[in-house]
Design a protein around this motif. Structure first.
Motif, PDB file in Angstrom:
ATOM      1  N   UNK A  34       0.857  -1.182   0.000  1.00 26.61           N
ATOM      2  CA  UNK A  34       0.000   0.000   0.000  1.00 26.61           C
ATOM      3  C   UNK A  34       0.895   1.235   0.000  1.00 26.61           C
ATOM      4  N   UNK A  35       1.320   1.634  -1.197  1.00 27.16           N
ATOM      5  CA  UNK A  35       2.286   2.722  -1.359  1.00 27.16           C
ATOM      6  C   UNK A  35       2.010   3.433  -2.678  1.00 27.16           C
ATOM      7  N   UNK A  46       3.024   8.269  -0.160  1.00 26.54           N
ATOM      8  CA  UNK A  46       2.074   7.844   0.871  1.00 26.54           C
ATOM      9  C   UNK A  46       2.241   6.347   1.081  1.00 26.54           C
ATOM     10  N   UNK A  47       2.284   5.935   2.340  1.00 26.80           N
ATOM     11  CA  UNK A  47       2.301   4.509   2.683  1.00 26.80           C
ATOM     12  C   UNK A  47       1.179   4.250   3.673  1.00 26.80           C
ATOM     13  N   UNK A  48       0.628   3.053   3.664  1.00 27.76           N
ATOM     14  CA  UNK A  48      -0.375   2.667   4.657  1.00 27.76           C
ATOM     15  C   UNK A  48       0.123   1.428   5.373  1.00 27.76           C
ATOM     16  N   UNK A  52      -1.222  -2.143  13.945  1.00 25.01           N
ATOM     17  CA  UNK A  52      -0.517  -3.028  14.874  1.00 25.01           C
ATOM     18  C   UNK A  52       0.987  -3.093  14.598  1.00 25.01           C
ATOM     19  N   UNK A  53       1.435  -2.581  13.457  1.00 21.34           N
ATOM     20  CA  UNK A  53       2.855  -2.661  13.083  1.00 21.34           C
ATOM     21  C   UNK A  53       3.717  -1.756  13.956  1.00 21.34           C
ATOM     22  N   UNK A 126     -10.566   5.164  10.068  1.00 21.30           N
ATOM     23  CA  UNK A 126     -11.475   4.293  10.797  1.00 21.30           C
ATOM     24  C   UNK A 126     -11.279   2.815  10.518  1.00 21.30           C
ATOM     25  N   UNK A 127     -10.325   2.476   9.662  1.00 26.02           N
ATOM     26  CA  UNK A 127     -10.063   1.073   9.358  1.00 26.02           C
ATOM     27  C   UNK A 127      -8.884   0.550  10.158  1.00 26.02           C
ATOM     28  N   UNK A 128      -8.239  -0.452   9.620  1.00 25.43           N
ATOM     29  CA  UNK A 128      -7.137  -1.130  10.311  1.00 25.43           C
ATOM     30  C   UNK A 128      -5.780  -0.506  10.025  1.00 25.43           C
ATOM     31  N   UNK A 129      -5.739   0.506   9.138  1.00 30.12           N
ATOM     32  CA  UNK A 129      -4.466   1.082   8.712  1.00 30.12           C
ATOM     33  C   UNK A 129      -4.327   2.560   9.055  1.00 30.12           C
TER      34      UNK A 129
END
Length: 193
Positions: A34-35, A46-48, A52-53, A126-129
């Motif tokens: 995701x870049x 931009x990176x996503x 949790x990372x 609002x998501x996981x990233x």
């Protein structure tokens, strides 16, 4: 006829990159797809990353990250970096590290292309990233991958990712020059096939 397959991120190809961050005094790396480019001047990437990372905390703490473009021959180690968390695994010794101009941005020596980025902004939707936007403050490229002073995609031999079937792909053949192929194109007239 087209089938409706629902909303999704069917954007092909997705580049495989390794994000470098500094975790206290130790380099940490994680693999993502995701870049993308968000601005040309000044250059911004931009990176996503999954929230949790460990890399998310590292970027927030230091204000810097690197985007390393690996070559096809690095794929096994690059995949390993995406499987294991820096919270439990020291991935800093899989490849050789060099530091950028800012002195605290780890980059992978074996990667043909590296971009040293300073954090400009972050977004949560609002998501996981978490999405991070960084300004590219310096770019490094292996001499063997330069043609006329610019990175050459064939020499870099980057890897791409297909998200829904979890597959890696290599880049294919050269098709022609952009802003040139369509110069003599004539759009079909209405009512014709």
């Amino acid at each position: 006829m087209k089938d409706r397959i629902g909303p999704g991120i069917y954007l092909y190809p997705m580049p495989v990159v390794v994000i470098g961050t500094m975790n206290e005094e130790r380099p940490n790396y994680t693999t993502i797809a995701l870049c993308g480019v968000v601005e040309v001047q000044p250059p911004m990437i931009q990176i996503s990353l999954a929230k949790s990372r460990l890399s998310c905390k590292n970027i927030e703490d230091t204000g810097y990250f690197s985007v390393n473009v690996p070559s096809l021959d690095m794929l096994r180690g690059v995949d390993y970096m995406g499987i294991h968390s820096g919270k439990t695994t020291d991935k800093s010794e899989l490849f050789r590290t060099f530091l950028g101009e800012k002195g605290n941005v780890p980059m992978i020596e074996e990667a043909p292309l590296n971009m040293e980025c300073e954090l400009v902004s972050k977004f949560e939707f609002g998501g996981a990233h978490i999405a991070f936007v960084g300004e590219v403050v310096q770019t490094y490229c292996s001499e063997s991958c330069l043609v006329d002073g610019l990175p050459n995609i064939k020499k870099i031999s980057p890897v791409t990712f297909s998200v829904y079937d979890n597959s890696y792909w290599s880049i294919g053949m050269h098709l022609g020059k952009a802003w040139n192929i369509g110069i003599k194109y004539t759009p079909p007239k209405e009512g014709t096939d």
